[in-house]
Design an enzyme around this catalytic site. Structure first.
Site, short mmCIF file in Angstrom:
data_model
loop_
_atom_site.label_atom_id
_atom_site.label_comp_id
_atom_site.label_asym_id
_atom_site.label_seq_id
_atom_site.Cartn_x
_atom_site.Cartn_y
_atom_site.Cartn_z
N SER A 153 0.80 -1.22 0.00
CA SER A 153 0.00 0.00 0.00
C SER A 153 0.84 1.28 0.00
O SER A 153 0.70 2.13 0.88
CB SER A 153 -0.95 -0.04 1.19
OG SER A 153 -1.72 -1.20 1.09
N ARG A 168 7.90 6.24 -3.94
CA ARG A 168 8.42 6.91 -2.73
C ARG A 168 7.67 6.34 -1.53
O ARG A 168 6.51 5.94 -1.65
CB ARG A 168 8.21 8.42 -2.81
CG ARG A 168 6.77 8.80 -2.85
CD ARG A 168 6.50 10.23 -3.20
NE ARG A 168 5.04 10.40 -3.29
CZ ARG A 168 4.31 10.05 -4.31
NH1 ARG A 168 4.87 9.55 -5.39
NH2 ARG A 168 3.01 10.17 -4.29
N ASP A 206 -3.75 -1.72 -1.38
CA ASP A 206 -4.92 -2.05 -0.54
C ASP A 206 -6.22 -1.53 -1.15
O ASP A 206 -7.27 -2.17 -1.03
CB ASP A 206 -4.75 -1.52 0.89
CG ASP A 206 -4.39 -0.06 0.97
OD1 ASP A 206 -4.22 0.59 -0.08
OD2 ASP A 206 -4.27 0.45 2.10
#
Ligand SMILES: Nc1ncnc2c1ncn2[C@@H]1O[C@H](COP(=O)(O)OP(=O)(O)O)[C@@H](O)[C@H]1O
Length: 480
Positions: A153, A168, A206
């Site tokens: 996620s 990132r 997710d």
């Protein structure tokens, strides 16, 4: 102890100076319907830009999940779900007919893992999977390779369904050596090191998991949304509308307007250029003191990782102005992130006359003895923070509805903030109704509904789709 409050009756009785400071905060945290509508338009514009090219603030990441889920998929699968707070290992038995069973074990991510070495992170994940499999399969030797879907996620770029190059870290993670790398081989390596009979066949986030798992059991699902440590949303776009992919999409998909592709919007990054969100000085301070300033601007105003921190910053500021906690030791309150979002949530829930729950919370965790007026203030500030987060959250939902011309259906919502934060769902639904100008006296045509633990199950479903070769062969050849 007497319970005597209802959520909205309370009026705070403050000294003139404190009242003035509170009024300013209240005004800055109150978002009008007009502002919500402006933000929604801006959201839509940024989503469009994100699909055209990668220049908007919303990444709009193609997931390469190019099939709607039918609910008929069957089989046994594993999933690993790396969220912001927990690691879940899940085994899923898809029964078909929109029905499934699953078992999962939650491993709390120790704080140290957020900033550990790359090797320690994958060892933690590999050890958790090994322990889960040891307990689940016990003495039985697993003969066949079990397909595993990895719910990761964090913003990752995918050129196929079993790849995810981390763009990132977000949500307070800061682990060197992972950004810019494909996390699938890193996970597979940790699995192989432990000789587990598992093959990572799909990577999703997710939000896509919530979308896919909710669709498996509810065909009215239009989008998957996460309100947890971070915020995010996923929905199905026409693959042919993803202009930035047109060079890399197989011709038959690019030409066929009916083929969908799930988009992981990563809309937490909305307004990273700070042009439209009404940021207060607390939001700016939080951003500047974060490991990655100017990133995840929207998320920093609405997500679970930050709401408690905003409360802490306000309280500290009011103390420094000499308005509250006079003569108290605020050294604990000065520690960043000492208050997670359960603090404002519990403060809003305290319905005792003397707000004794807030008293205990402040005394036991930050060592501050509060007066009744201070506790009333904490409760009101929590309401402002909670209401603002819920109302701003509705802008992203409304923008997706407008983008896909969706006028009825369900938005599947997961995450602790949605499930546990008092009135979050009601406030977000109300704001959505305001933005889309619905008559709220009847059931809203787009309804926010709770989705539970979809992210792991969703990864297993996508692993199943890949395994069954239901996905387009040329897109997934590396796993087939
Ligand atoms: N009672 C609560 N109400 C609202 N938010 C909460 C509550 N308890 C914890 N949280 C917040 O929920 C976030 C975790 O979200 P969750 O959905 O459980 O996990 P994740 O997003 O990591 O998968 C944390 O940032 C925490 O601050």
């Amino acid at each position: 102890m007497v319970r005597c409050r209802t959520a909205s009756v309370k009026r705070v009785c403050l000294s003139a100076k404190l009242q003035k400071a509170y009024d300013k905060i209240r005004d800055e945290f109150t978002i009008s319907t007009e502002k919500l509508k402006d933000l929604t338009d801006r959201f839509e514009f940024e989503m469009e830009k994100g699909l055209l090219m990668n220049r908007g603030t919303i990444p709009m990441i193609p997931t390469w999940v190019t099939d709607y889920v039918t609910g008929d998929e069957k089989g046994d699968f594993l999933a690993i779900d790396l969220g912001g707070t927990n690691l879940r290992v899940v085994s899923v038995h898809l029964k078909g007919s929109s029905d499934f069973d699953f078992e999962h074990v939650k491993y709390v991510l120790p704080d140290s893992v957020r900033k550990c070495s790359c090797e320690e992170l994958w060892d933690f994940i590999g050890d958790s999977l090994a322990e889960f499999m040891q307990n689940r399969y016990k003495v039985t030797v697993v003969q066949k390779i079990i397909p595993l879907g990895f719910t990761f996620s964090f913003p990752a770029t995918q050129g196929r369904v079993n790849e995810g190059v981390l763009q990132r870290w977000t949500k307070g993670f800061d682990i060197a050596g992972v950004e810019g790398h494909d996390v699938v081989p890193l996970l597979q390596n940790a699995i192989d090191k432990r000789a587990l009979p598992v093959k990572v066949t799909a990577l999703i986030n997710d939000t896509t998991g919530t979308l896919v798992a909710s669709l498996y059991s509810d065909l009215e699902t239009k989008m998957g949304l996460i309100f947890g440590t971070g915020v995010n949303g996923a929905y199905y776009e026409k693959a042919s509308s993803i202009q930035k992919l047109l060079g890399s999409l197989p011709k038959e998909i690019a030409r066929d307007g009916s083929i969908p592709m799930a988009i992981n919007t990563e809309y937490g990054a909305f307004d990273n250029d700070h042009t439209c969100l009404p940021r207060t000085k607390y939001d700016i301070q939080l951003d500047e003191e974060s490991p990655r300033p100017n990133q995840q601007s929207y998320e920093k105003m609405v997500a679970g990782y930050y709401m408690g921190e905003v409360l802490r910053l306000i309280l500290l500021d009011l103390h420094q102005q000499g308005l509250i906690f006079r003569g108290q030791d605020v050294s604990k309150l000065s520690s960043p992130f000492i208050m997670d979002t359960s603090y404002p949530a519990r403060a809003e829930e305290d319905d005792f006359c003397d707000l004794c729950q807030i008293y205990n919370m402040m005394k036991n965790t930050v060592g501050i003895q509060t007066t009744l007026v201070e506790r009333e203030l904490i409760q009101e500030l929590s309401r402002l923070i909670g209401r603002r987060a819920a109302r701003l959250s509705a802008c992203a939902i409304a923008a997706i509805c407008k983008r896909i011309n969706c006028t009825t259906g369900h938005c599947a919502c997961d995450g602790s903030v949605f499930h546990k934060y008092p009135f979050f769902k009601e406030r977000a639904q109300e704001a959505l109704d305001e933005i889309l100008s619905w008559n709220t006296s009847r059931l809203p045509p787009i309804e926010l509904v709770a989705a539970e633990d979809g992210s792991g199950v969703g990864a297993a479903i996508v692993a199943c789709l890949a395994q069954n070769k239901k996905l387009k062969k040329h897109l997934y050849q590396s796993i087939l």
